[in-house]
Write an enzyme that holds these catalytic residues in place. Structure first.
Site, PDB file in Angstrom:
ATOM      1  CE  LYS A   6      36.829  33.512  39.134  1.00 16.50           C
ATOM      2  NZ  LYS A   6      37.786  34.236  40.007  1.00 16.50           N
ATOM      3  CB  SER A  80      40.298  35.449  37.395  1.00 15.93           C
ATOM      4  OG  SER A  80      39.969  35.100  38.739  1.00 15.93           O
ATOM      5  CB  SER A 104      40.184  37.221  40.937  1.00 12.09           C
ATOM      6  OG  SER A 104      41.436  36.916  40.362  1.00 12.09           O
TER       7      SER A 104
END
Length: 401
Positions: A6, A80, A104
Site C-alpha cells: 500500500k 483505504s 481499511s
C-alpha cells in the site's frame, strides 16, 4: 512470493506518495519493518498499490483516480487499501500489505471477496508507515485465504525496537507460536467452541441479503458443533463517536505541517482535517481516556458469555457505486461513508484482532463476515476463518469467472 504494498508503506527506492499531491515525487529511502521482514523471508515486493489520500481521502483519488472493483468495474473496491484489494481480486499478486485505522483492510476485503486481518494493536510494528491516526493505526496482510494469513502474520509479528506501541516480545512470541501450530483438521469439529453474535449495532444498518450471508456462516459454525450465544459490545454508539473524534483530531495534528497546501488535498481529506480542527483538547483526551474502559467492558462481555470470538456482518452493504458514492440497503440508497466503517471502526478503537472473510454474494457482489477476538487472540480468529474456508468454497470464487 510476489506481494503488493500500500502506498503509505515504505519500500526502499520506490515512489511512496500516500496518494497525495502534497508529497510531491517522494522516493522511500528504506523499507518499512513489515516490508523488510517479508523480504527477509524471501518475498518480493512488486507493486506499490493505490490508497485513498493518506488512507482517509475520497474514492476518486485526486492524484491517481479511483480503483475499480474487479467484480464490477462501475463500483469501488472499498478503502483505504484500495489497490491492495484490487490487485488481489484481479489475481495480480497472492499477497498484499494494507493498513487499517477505521476498517481499511477489512472493508475492501469484504467488498472484493478477500481475507484480511487487522491484528491486535501493536502486534505488527508500523515503522516506515505514514500515520493517519497513531492511536488507531494498524498494519496487516491481505490475501485470499486465512491459511495464507496465518503464515504471513507469523513473519510480520513482533517488536522492532522502533515503534513505541509495539507489543512486548514475550507476548508476540506467544501469538507467533499459535500461528505456527498445525492448522484445522481436514474434517474440523468446533465442539466446545463458543461463538458470539450481536443483536444490535452491527446488524442495525445491514441489507437483508448481507445479513443472510452472515447468518449462513453462523449456521455453518453451528453445524460444526459450535455453541452460538448472543453478545453485544457495550456502548457501541459512544465508541463510534469517540473513534471519529480521535481519528480526525490525530489526522489534523499529523497534517498540520502541510496545511499551507490545504487546497492540494482531495475533498475527502479536506473534510476530515476540517472536522479534526473542531474538537477541543478536552474532547480529544476524553475520547482517548475512555478507550481503556471500553476495552475492559468488551472483554468482560466476552468473558460473561464465555465466547472465543464475536462473529458479525462485515459491511452492511455491497460495494459502492463510483458514480454517486452510495450503497444500497434493502433497495434504499445511502451515502457510503456512514455505512462502510460502521462495523469495523469500533474494533480499531478497542485494538482487538479482527479477520474479514468472504461470506457469500449478493447480486453477484461479495459480502463479508467479521471475526473479532480478545487481545492477542489473532490466531483464534484466523483459525476459525480457516475452518470456515475448509468446509466452504466462497473464498475461492474469482472475479473473472
Amino acid at each position: 512470493i510476489f506481494f503488493g504494498v500500500k502506498d503509505i508503506i515504505d519500500v526502499a527506492g520506490a515512489p511512496v506518495t500516500a496518494g497525495s499531491h502534497t508529497t510531491g515525487d517522494r522516493i522511500a529511502a528504506t523499507d518499512a519493518t513489515a516490508v523488510a521482514r517479508l523480504r527477509a523471508a524471501g518475498a518480493i515486493p512488486v507493486l506499490i498499490t493505490a490508497t485513498t489520500e493518506f488512507a482517509c481521502g475520497a474514492p476518486h483519488n485526486a492524484r491517481y483516480g479511483a480503483v475499480t472493483n474487479p467484480w464490477d468495474r462501475s463500483r469501488w473496491t472499498g478503502g483505504s487499501s484500495t489497490g491492495s484489494a484490487g490487485a488481489l481480486a484481479a489475481r495480480l499478486v497472492p499477497l498484499a500489505l494494507g493498513t487499517d485505522t477505521g476498517g481499511s483492510i477489512r472493508v475492501p476485503s469484504a467488498l472484493c471477496n478477500l481475507t484480511g486481518i487487522k491484528p491486535t494493536y501493536g502486534l505488527v510494528p508500523r515503522t516506515g508507515v505514514a500515520s493517519l491516526s497513531w492511536t488507531l493505526d494498524h498494519i496487516g496482510p491481505m490475501a485470499r485465504s486465512a491459511a495464507d494469513l496465518r503464515i504471513v502474520l507469523d513473519v510480520l509479528a513482533g517488536p522492532d525496537g522502533l515503534d513505541p506501541a509495539a507489543a512486548p516480545a514475550p507476548v508476540a512470541r506467544e501469538v507467533q507460536a499459535a500461528l505456527a501450530a498445525v492448522g484445522p483438521a481436514e474434517v474440523p469439529s468446533l465442539t466446545g467452541v463458543r461463538i458470539g453474535i450481536p443483536t444490535v449495532w452491527f446488524t442495525d444498518l445491514c441489507d437483508a441479503a448481507v445479513l443472510g450471508a452472515w447468518e449462513s456462516v453462523v449456521g455453518t459454525f453451528r453445524d460444526l458443533g459450535a455453541d452460538i450465544v448472543a453478545v453485544d459490545i457495550p456502548d457501541a454508539q459512544r465508541i463510534h463517536d469517540d473513534v471519529t473524534i480521535v481519528m480526525t483530531s490525530e489526522l489534523a495534528s499529523n497534517q498540520e505541517g502541510a496545511l499551507a497546501k490545504f487546497a492540494d488535498y482531495d475533498i475527502g481529506t479536506q473534510v476530515r482535517i476540517a472536522r479534526g480542527l473542531v474538537p477541543s483538547a478536552v474532547d480529544y483526551l476524553r475520547s482517548v481516556r475512555r478507550r481503556t474502559l471500553a476495552q475492559r467492558a468488551a472483554v468482560e462481555a466476552f468473558d460473561a458469555a464465555g465466547i472465543d470470538v464475536l462473529v458479525t456482518p462485515g459491511i452492511g452493504a455491497t460495494a459502492a457505486r463510483l458514480s454517486d458514492v452510495t450503497v444500497e440497503i434493502d433497495g434504499v440508497r445511502h451515502p457510503m461513508q456512514p455505512i462502510v466503517g460502521r462495523n469495523t471502526s469500533l474494533v480499531d478503537y478497542l485494538g482487538f484482532p479482527a479477520v474479514m472473510a468472504p461470506a457469500g454474494f449478493v447480486d453477484g457482489l461479495p459480502a463479508g463476515v467479521q471475526l473479532v477476538g480478545r487481545p492477542w487472540a489473532d490466531d483464534t480468529c484466523l483459525r476459525l476463518a480457516h475452518v470456515l474456508q475448509t468446509v466452504t468454497d466462497v473464498h475461492t470464487q474469482r472475479a473473472d469467472e
